[in-house]
Design an enzyme around this catalytic site. Structure first.
Site, mmCIF file in Angstrom:
data_model
loop_
_atom_site.group_PDB
_atom_site.id
_atom_site.type_symbol
_atom_site.label_atom_id
_atom_site.label_comp_id
_atom_site.label_asym_id
_atom_site.label_seq_id
_atom_site.Cartn_x
_atom_site.Cartn_y
_atom_site.Cartn_z
ATOM 1 C CE LYS A 195 -3.718 2.335 2.444
ATOM 2 N NZ LYS A 195 -4.621 2.316 3.608
ATOM 3 C CE LYS A 248 -6.475 1.995 -0.922
ATOM 4 N NZ LYS A 248 -7.202 2.076 0.331
#
Ligand code: ZN
Length: 322
Positions: A195, A248
């Site tokens: 992330k 992400k």
């Protein structure tokens, strides 16, 4: 390989039927997860500026929306909570009567088949907006890693007790997957493994009310410049017990999705984030491009890069488009 004029790649592009026969990547609704936001109150549907089509919903309205999604064929949702009150530790995250816990119980009763995934983090529940507890460290105030782990595990357990099918920790603390795995040996764990500290989360922070009051998340989320480090994150998360690895954002990290796909044999997820959605929405609203085509092309790119499952705000539209 023979060359032109023997080889003519246009031969297979002549008709829609031919193109369909040789298509390498297909979109299937079964692979998509719709993010949903639950807030306190009754009869509340609060649209979000910049995220056309997305709203904060009270539990009753959330149940209605989940019913719509299920009837359209959507199989899975990801839940985020917007609590009534926030505090320094984010205690609303693991409260028995917390907003996500209430939503889970209601959804579980109404939609037994729908896969309920929960985002596990503290930032929506902490007054300061960071993903863990803040403590004075050698470099000033910092998110304290190890103290946060226990709170994340407690949050994940409370979600499962309220009916979650799978938990998805998004905080990026070191060791959080292991801490949650120890507390929940039987629960599917989708780790936000890679992330990034991305500018593309803008509209989400608006809807989740999770903008840090001070500082930013670069002390725990990944540097956008690093791809090899993403593989180290993934390797650690798998070793600690993750079942699915997530990258992400998605569209500006397609190379990372591909690298994770090639290195690991577990399912790979990608989160097509709010900024990626908002950009196309805004461009389409001004007539610069066709939303449906641009969205389908974007989602196909994410699948082509190697994602098995995709978290996307287009999931509901996709159900209509396919
Ligand atoms: Zn967070």
């Amino acid at each position: 390989m023979s060359a032109f004029p023997v080889t003519r790649l246009r031969r297979l592009r002549r008709s829609d039927a031919l193109r369909t026969l040789v298509r390498e990547t297909r979109l299937e609704l079964d692979d998509f997860v719709m993010p949903l936001f639950v807030c306190p109150g009754e009869g509340v549907v609060r649209p979000v500026d910049g995220l056309d089509g997305i709203a904060q919903r009270s539990v009753d309205e959330l149940v209605r929306e989940a019913g719509d999604l299920a009837s359209l064929g959507v199989r899975a949702v990801l839940l985020f909570g917007i609590p009534e009150e926030k505090d320094d530790e984010g205690s609303g995250a693991w409260a028995d009567d917390g907003i996500v816990q209430q939503a889970l119980r209601a959804l579980r009763a109404e939609q037994p088949e729908l896969v309920l995934v929960t985002d596990v983090c503290l930032c929506e529940y902490t007054a300061h907006g960071h993903c863990g507890v803040l403590r004075d460290g050698p470099n000033g105030v910092e998110v304290e890693n190890d103290e946060t782990l226990e709170l994340l595990a407690r949050t994940a357990v409370s979600h499962v007790e309220a009916g979650a099918d799978a938990v998805a920790p998004s905080d990026m603390m070191d060791g959080r997957v292991g801490a949650i795995r120890e507390a929940l040996p039987h629960t599917p764990l989708i780790s936000y493994a890679a992330k990034y500290a991305s500018a593309f989360y803008g509209p989400f922070r608006e809807v989740a009310g999770s903008t840090p009051q001070k500082g930013d998340r670069r002390g725990y989320q990944m540097d956008p410049a690093n791809a090899r480090e993403a593989l180290r994150e993934c390797e650690l998360d798998l070793a600690e017990g993750a079942d699915v690895l997530m990258v992400k954002p998605a569209l500006v990290y397609l190379d990372v999705i591909r690298a994770v796909r090639e290195r690991f044999d577990c399912p790979v997820a990608a989160y097509n984030v709010s900024g990626e959605y908002a950009m196309l929405k805004a461009a389409a609203a001004r007539g610069y491009l066709d939303e449906r085509q641009a969205a389908l092309e974007s989602l196909t790119a994410i699948k082509r890069a190697g994602a098995d499952l995709v978290f996307s705000y287009w999931t509901k539209d996709l159900a209509r488009w396919l």
